[in-house]
Design a protein around this motif. Sequence first.
Motif, mmCIF file in Angstrom:
data_model
loop_
_atom_site.group_PDB
_atom_site.id
_atom_site.type_symbol
_atom_site.label_atom_id
_atom_site.label_comp_id
_atom_site.label_asym_id
_atom_site.label_seq_id
_atom_site.Cartn_x
_atom_site.Cartn_y
_atom_site.Cartn_z
ATOM 1 N N MET A 55 24.518 40.873 44.967
ATOM 2 C CA MET A 55 24.024 41.773 45.986
ATOM 3 C C MET A 55 24.789 43.100 45.877
ATOM 4 N N THR A 56 24.063 44.171 45.784
ATOM 5 C CA THR A 56 24.663 45.496 45.741
ATOM 6 C C THR A 56 24.786 46.040 47.153
ATOM 7 N N ARG A 57 25.975 46.506 47.484
ATOM 8 C CA ARG A 57 26.203 47.087 48.816
ATOM 9 C C ARG A 57 26.434 48.574 48.667
ATOM 10 N N ARG A 58 25.862 49.322 49.582
ATOM 11 C CA ARG A 58 26.068 50.763 49.662
ATOM 12 C C ARG A 58 26.186 51.129 51.134
ATOM 13 N N ASP A 59 27.346 50.794 51.712
ATOM 14 C CA ASP A 59 27.575 51.000 53.136
ATOM 15 C C ASP A 59 27.939 52.438 53.481
ATOM 16 N N PHE A 60 28.385 53.210 52.494
ATOM 17 C CA PHE A 60 28.742 54.604 52.742
ATOM 18 C C PHE A 60 28.670 55.354 51.422
ATOM 19 N N ASP A 61 28.690 56.658 51.517
ATOM 20 C CA ASP A 61 28.673 57.524 50.335
ATOM 21 C C ASP A 61 30.122 57.797 49.928
ATOM 22 N N PRO A 62 30.565 57.310 48.760
ATOM 23 C CA PRO A 62 31.954 57.491 48.341
ATOM 24 C C PRO A 62 32.399 58.955 48.268
ATOM 25 N N THR A 63 31.478 59.867 48.135
ATOM 26 C CA THR A 63 31.858 61.279 48.074
ATOM 27 C C THR A 63 32.259 61.829 49.436
ATOM 28 N N THR A 64 32.080 61.031 50.510
ATOM 29 C CA THR A 64 32.404 61.505 51.863
ATOM 30 C C THR A 64 33.815 61.128 52.303
ATOM 31 N N VAL A 65 34.556 60.401 51.468
ATOM 32 C CA VAL A 65 35.918 60.021 51.827
ATOM 33 C C VAL A 65 36.917 60.636 50.856
ATOM 34 N N VAL A 66 38.071 60.987 51.390
ATOM 35 C CA VAL A 66 39.114 61.628 50.590
ATOM 36 C C VAL A 66 40.389 60.801 50.723
ATOM 37 N N PRO A 67 41.081 60.490 49.620
ATOM 38 C CA PRO A 67 42.345 59.758 49.733
ATOM 39 C C PRO A 67 43.313 60.505 50.650
ATOM 40 N N ASP A 68 44.093 59.741 51.429
ATOM 41 C CA ASP A 68 45.011 60.368 52.393
ATOM 42 C C ASP A 68 46.416 60.576 51.837
ATOM 43 N N GLY A 69 46.613 60.289 50.574
ATOM 44 C CA GLY A 69 47.904 60.541 49.956
ATOM 45 C C GLY A 69 48.858 59.363 49.947
ATOM 46 N N ARG A 70 48.509 58.260 50.627
ATOM 47 C CA ARG A 70 49.376 57.090 50.607
ATOM 48 C C ARG A 70 49.281 56.407 49.245
ATOM 49 N N SER A 71 50.381 55.852 48.792
ATOM 50 C CA SER A 71 50.406 55.078 47.558
ATOM 51 C C SER A 71 50.087 53.626 47.873
ATOM 52 N N PRO A 72 49.584 52.870 46.907
ATOM 53 C CA PRO A 72 49.437 51.430 47.128
ATOM 54 C C PRO A 72 50.806 50.836 47.468
ATOM 55 N N ALA A 73 50.806 49.752 48.236
ATOM 56 C CA ALA A 73 52.062 49.149 48.668
ATOM 57 C C ALA A 73 51.935 47.635 48.657
ATOM 58 N N LYS A 74 53.084 46.973 48.617
ATOM 59 C CA LYS A 74 53.131 45.513 48.623
ATOM 60 C C LYS A 74 54.244 45.074 49.556
ATOM 61 N N ALA A 75 54.004 43.970 50.295
ATOM 62 C CA ALA A 75 55.033 43.372 51.142
ATOM 63 C C ALA A 75 54.826 41.862 51.106
ATOM 64 N N ARG A 76 55.882 41.098 51.201
ATOM 65 C CA ARG A 76 55.786 39.634 51.192
ATOM 66 C C ARG A 76 55.559 39.144 52.618
ATOM 67 N N LEU A 77 54.469 38.397 52.823
ATOM 68 C CA LEU A 77 54.118 37.898 54.148
ATOM 69 C C LEU A 77 54.930 36.663 54.513
ATOM 70 N N PHE A 78 55.063 35.711 53.589
ATOM 71 C CA PHE A 78 55.791 34.491 53.934
ATOM 72 C C PHE A 78 56.354 33.808 52.708
ATOM 73 N N ASP A 79 57.328 32.958 52.981
ATOM 74 C CA ASP A 79 57.920 32.079 51.988
ATOM 75 C C ASP A 79 57.521 30.672 52.393
ATOM 76 N N ALA A 80 56.696 30.022 51.594
ATOM 77 C CA ALA A 80 56.177 28.698 51.939
ATOM 78 C C ALA A 80 57.281 27.655 52.091
ATOM 79 N N ALA A 81 58.455 27.907 51.569
ATOM 80 C CA ALA A 81 59.551 26.953 51.670
ATOM 81 C C ALA A 81 60.282 27.036 53.011
ATOM 82 N N LEU A 82 60.053 28.075 53.779
ATOM 83 C CA LEU A 82 60.740 28.225 55.063
ATOM 84 C C LEU A 82 60.212 27.217 56.081
ATOM 85 N N PRO A 83 61.086 26.650 56.906
ATOM 86 C CA PRO A 83 60.635 25.725 57.942
ATOM 87 C C PRO A 83 60.122 26.481 59.164
#
Length: 129
Positions: free
Chosen positions: A1-29
């Motif tokens: 299924m092809t989705r076209r919910d918005f026109d990509p030319t209407t949005v501009v990156p806000d300058g934030r870089s991609p980021a990563k954070a660890r949500l949980f450690d499965a070994a923790l009680p």
Amino acid sequence: MTRRDFDPTTVVPDGRSPAKARLFDAALPGPYRGSVNGETLPTEVTILTYGNDEPGTGPVLHIHPYDEIFVVQQGRARFFVGDEVIDAEAGDVVLGPAALPHRFINLGPGRLQTLDIHLSPKWIQTNLD
């Protein structure tokens, strides 16, 4: 299924870089295995993970100044949100609107695992029990 919910030319990156954070450690009680404040990523959403193996148990009654969305990933839960009681199972999503006291319990059998999305850059909570 092809989705076209918005026109990509209407949005501009806000300058934030991609980021990563660890949500949980499965070994923790314990039921609360981790959280990531939105400001860490940076975004306006904070994510928590909660789980327990004991039917009848869950977080205490509490309240937030923002909406919270619960994603039931495993098991079954009973949510008490304001005056409403909502039963949910794996695959269901439940809304806890801002300023409504809420809690939930594991209905069993087995593990309850949720992903809790706080619509705030910080986890802000007042326990009522």
